[in-house]
Design an enzyme around this catalytic site. Structure first.
Site, short mmCIF file in Angstrom:
data_model
loop_
_atom_site.label_atom_id
_atom_site.label_comp_id
_atom_site.label_asym_id
_atom_site.label_seq_id
_atom_site.Cartn_x
_atom_site.Cartn_y
_atom_site.Cartn_z
N ARG A 208 -3.09 -6.60 19.35
CA ARG A 208 -4.03 -5.48 19.25
C ARG A 208 -5.44 -5.94 18.88
NH1 ARG A 208 -2.91 -2.99 14.42
NH2 ARG A 208 -4.86 -3.79 13.57
N HIS B 78 3.60 -9.48 0.88
CA HIS B 78 3.27 -8.59 1.98
C HIS B 78 4.52 -8.04 2.66
CE1 HIS B 78 1.36 -7.69 6.05
NE2 HIS B 78 0.55 -7.08 5.21
N ARG C 119 -6.11 -5.64 -0.43
CA ARG C 119 -7.56 -5.44 -0.41
C ARG C 119 -7.94 -3.96 -0.31
NH1 ARG C 119 -9.32 -8.91 3.72
NH2 ARG C 119 -9.55 -10.56 2.19
N ARG D 166 0.87 -1.18 0.00
CA ARG D 166 0.00 0.00 0.00
C ARG D 166 0.91 1.22 0.00
NH1 ARG D 166 -4.98 -2.23 1.38
NH2 ARG D 166 -4.92 -3.92 2.92
#
Length: 723
Positions: free
Chosen positions: A573, A444, A414, A384
């Site tokens: 988290r 990734h 996504r 991204r």
């Protein structure tokens, strides 16, 4: 597969553990628990009002994505009669039923929070108009705005046999009006779909802020749209559709496939029909029939639909109702080298802690590489990169300067697929070699590799990140950027890129572990070593910081380690399927979640290696991978060992320890799946506040010995281990 510790150190095997229902939390319900913790920050009295509204908005956008991807996937399993069980042994049908109740309850809670926030905001001078009365000036301005800016883009459509039912796009909002024609008394049903080009909220002019939602604006002025009709009633609705993209392994052209798939996403099956409370029964029946709901959720709730749209109100210019501005530091280490990133990295490894230290360091690293005549090649992964990407600009500049530039652009990121297709096209036009990686695996890993001509040979400089190359999220996500000129790292990074670009699988790496090749095995080997140490009566400890922990095999190994006496402390988290504190299974495991001003995103593993953590000889790793099956088996990820002593101390004694010590933003997970907020204690500790006011160790350089000392953190050991 049964798992035994080496040399018979542990006789317990995975197959001897309790059944899955007793040792795993449901993944989807755990995610909803996470979003409840996000929502809880919207009522946190320690936060300014508009920041609380921001958390409410985030909980709304989180829930939208959860519905469009996770719930949609389960509904698809039900439709296809796939009986694949969840990690805790539930069928898709059982999960879907449980999720309906939980989602409805969460939406009701969001509306409760919104009602309270509206009252508090009104007292502070910010009004969100619902059924509020307007004075004459406000009413006239809104009418004029509606006629000039809204009416031209609205298209009322009659719903009858002569007019086909309109297509309602994903995340589309509409209003159904029940009308009576004054001329003959005939009943007419009309639909107005709210165009996405219209603002979600409209601000009335004036120093006192008043905001009105676009659907409320349309409802208030419906008589202007339907002259000659009497309005008998209206109801607002919203539609969410299945937005996941399934990858076909035999896709011949990934770019063409994704362009088509993005179009299909907009027309996916409806997964949620959200209706306003008291929505007309006949109108609801009409929507159910026309939308062809098949295992979709239908929820009625009071208040505002599309609660994520409140992000518009947060832009109100009221700094007194927001967090104090924070400007990240630029590492002194690099300034000491007159801004020369390569010189600073060449001196010794460096870690940058975002957002406390500026992401500009990463940009400058690439800009310098693009401008440096001695740089011959740049290789970069892009998962991204954002809409306004300085990273893309640097790569284009490097290619135009004649350097060999390779960019691995992940099309399967996504909801960023369309943006990444655009970047790929721009990069290719500039002469960058663009690679899309594997068809069935996402790339990734966050890696940047610069090859520079030095001293008659070549030196490789590497950047490994736990977060994306995204300048906007780098201001709110806590991540680590690790820079090194270690030749071993450079050789491993080269093999990683060859694996992605040419499918040349590394047979051996010197330092890095790469998934899906050997990352899982490296973690298991580290866990196994701690078990062996525990069996010998030596200190055995594991600390980890992750976003999600859902992989059953990894969790089972942590259970086996706990049963052997290893002390395990996890900061997770979001989703956590591991059950901590269960007698005989996970008595030595503690799990906490941190939700605060910044989004905890870095992934860290630390293993005691024969001494209590933290210690100098602990094995410390940073990673792009979470503790999920997809990260270790279906994605290209990296696990990076930390060798430099200063970087080791910063990550373990500063970053990891601060996470464990935090009391102000932490929640403890119980064996029943419930999260309980930590009591602040005396003294209390806020890790975000600590890092905003204390510089990191690695980035200070010589200033560390001359300037103000960084407060040393210490862990108080005890049963609760709360610092």
């Amino acid at each position: 597969m049964a798992f035994k510790m080496s040399a018979g150190e542990c006789s317990v095997q995975i197959e001897d553990l309790p059944p899955v229902q007793e040792r795993f939390f449901n993944r989807e319900l755990s995610w909803l628990a996470f979003n409840r913790r996000v929502l809880a920050e919207a009522v946190n009295p320690d936060y300014p009002l508009l920041e609380r509204l921001r958390f409410l908005s985030i909980s709304g956008s989180n829930l939208d994505e959860f519905m469009m991807v996770r719930v949609a996937g389960i509904a698809a399993q039900v439709r296809r009669q796939i009986d694949e069980l969840s990690i805790d042994g539930k069928t898709p049908q059982q999960q879907l039923g449980a999720l309906l109740d939980a989602v409805k309850d969460l939406i009701d809670s969001q509306q409760d929070v919104l009602a309270d926030l509206k009252d508090e905001l009104a007292e502070a001078g910010i009004r969100i108009i619902d059924n509020d009365a307007l004075n004459k000036g406000e009413a006239e301005w809104l009418r004029d705005y509606f006629e000039e800016h809204v009416v031209p883009v609205l298209t009322p459509q009659a719903i009858d046999p002569a007019h086909p039912f309109p297509f309602i796009a994903n995340q589309g909002t509409g209003i159904l009006f029940q009308l009576q024609r004054t001329a003959d008394g005939a009943a007419v049903t009309e639909m107005i779909l709210i165009p996405p080009a219209l603002p979600r909220f409209v601000r009335l002019p004036g120093p006192k802020a008043s905001w009105v939602g676009i659907e409320e604006l349309v409802r208030r002025h419906a008589t202007l749209l339907f002259p000659g009709f009497k309005i008998l009633g209206d109801g607002t609705f919203r539609v969410l559709r299945d937005s996941d993209i399934e990858i076909e392994e035999d896709a011949e052209d990934l770019v063409r496939y994704f362009r088509t798939a993005i179009q299909r996403r907009r027309r996916g099956k409806v997964i949620l029909l959200h209706l306003q409370e008291n929505f007309d029964a006949d109108a609801e029946k009409l929507l159910r029939q026309q939308l062809r709901l098949d295992h979709a959720l239908v929820i009625k709730s009071r208040g505002l639909l599309a609660i994520s749209g409140l992000s518009a109100v947060i832009e109100e210019d009221r700094q007194d109702l927001k967090f104090d501005p924070y400007n990240p530091r630029y590492p002194e280490r690099i300034l000491e080298h007159d801004g020369d990133c390569f010189s600073a990295i060449r001196e010794k490894d460096l870690v940058i802690h975002h957002p406390y230290e500026s992401f500009e360091v990463v940009i400058d690293f690439l800009r310098q590489a693009a401008a440096d005549p001695d740089v011959v090649a740049i290789k970069q992964t892009l998962y991204r990169a954002g809409k306004q990407s300085a990273v893309i600009a640097a790569l284009i500049a490097a290619a135009e300067a004649g350097k060999s530039v390779t960019a691995v652009v992940e099309l399967k990121a996504r909801f960023d697929e369309e943006q990444n297709l655009m970047w790929a096209a721009q990069l290719e036009r500039a002469g960058v070699q663009v690679i899309y990686g594997f068809v069935d695996w996402k790339t990734h890993a966050k890696v940047s590799m610069v090859v520079r001509r030095e001293g008659g040979g070549y030196r490789t400089y590497c950047h490994f990140g736990t977060g994306n190359y995204h300048p906007v999220t780098a201001r709110i996500y806590t991540d680590l950027s690790f820079f090194t000129a270690d030749p071993r790292m450079g050789r491993d990074a080269g093999q990683l890129f060859n694996f992605v670009t040419g499918y040349v699988e590394p047979k051996h790496t010197e330092l890095l572990a790469i998934s899906p090749i050997n990352l899982r095995e490296r973690l298991y080997e580290c866990i196994e070593r701690e078990v062996m140490l525990a069996k010998k009566g030596r200190p055995a400890m594991i600390w980890a910081k992750l976003n999600q922990l859902t992989d059953p095999d990894l969790i089972d190994r942590l259970y086996l380690a706990s049963m052997a006496g290893v002390e395990i402390r996890l900061v997770v988290r979001g989703i956590c399927c591991l059950k901590p504190g269960v007698p005989g299974l996970s008595e030595t495991i503690e799990v906490k979640s941190i939700i605060g001003r910044f989004l905890e995103h870095s992934r860290i593993w630390a293993f005691g290696n024969g001494a209590n953590l933290p210690n100098k000889r602990a094995r410390v790793f940073i990673s792009s991978a979470d503790g999920m099956s997809r990260n270790m088996g279906r994605r290209v990820e990296v696990l990076v060992p930390v060798k430099n002593p200063t970087v080791h101390d910063q990550i373990l004694d500063q970053v990891m320890l601060a996470n464990l010590l935090d009391t102000e933003q932490s929640w403890e997970l119980g064996p029943d799946g419930e999260y309980e907020r930590f009591e602040k204690g005396d003294p209390s500790f806020n890790l975000h506040g600590y890092f905003m006011t204390n510089p990191s160790l690695s980035g200070r350089g010589a200033a560390l010995s001359k300037g103000r000392k960084v407060p040393k953190l210490a862990l108080r050991r005890g049963a609760a281990n709360r610092g």
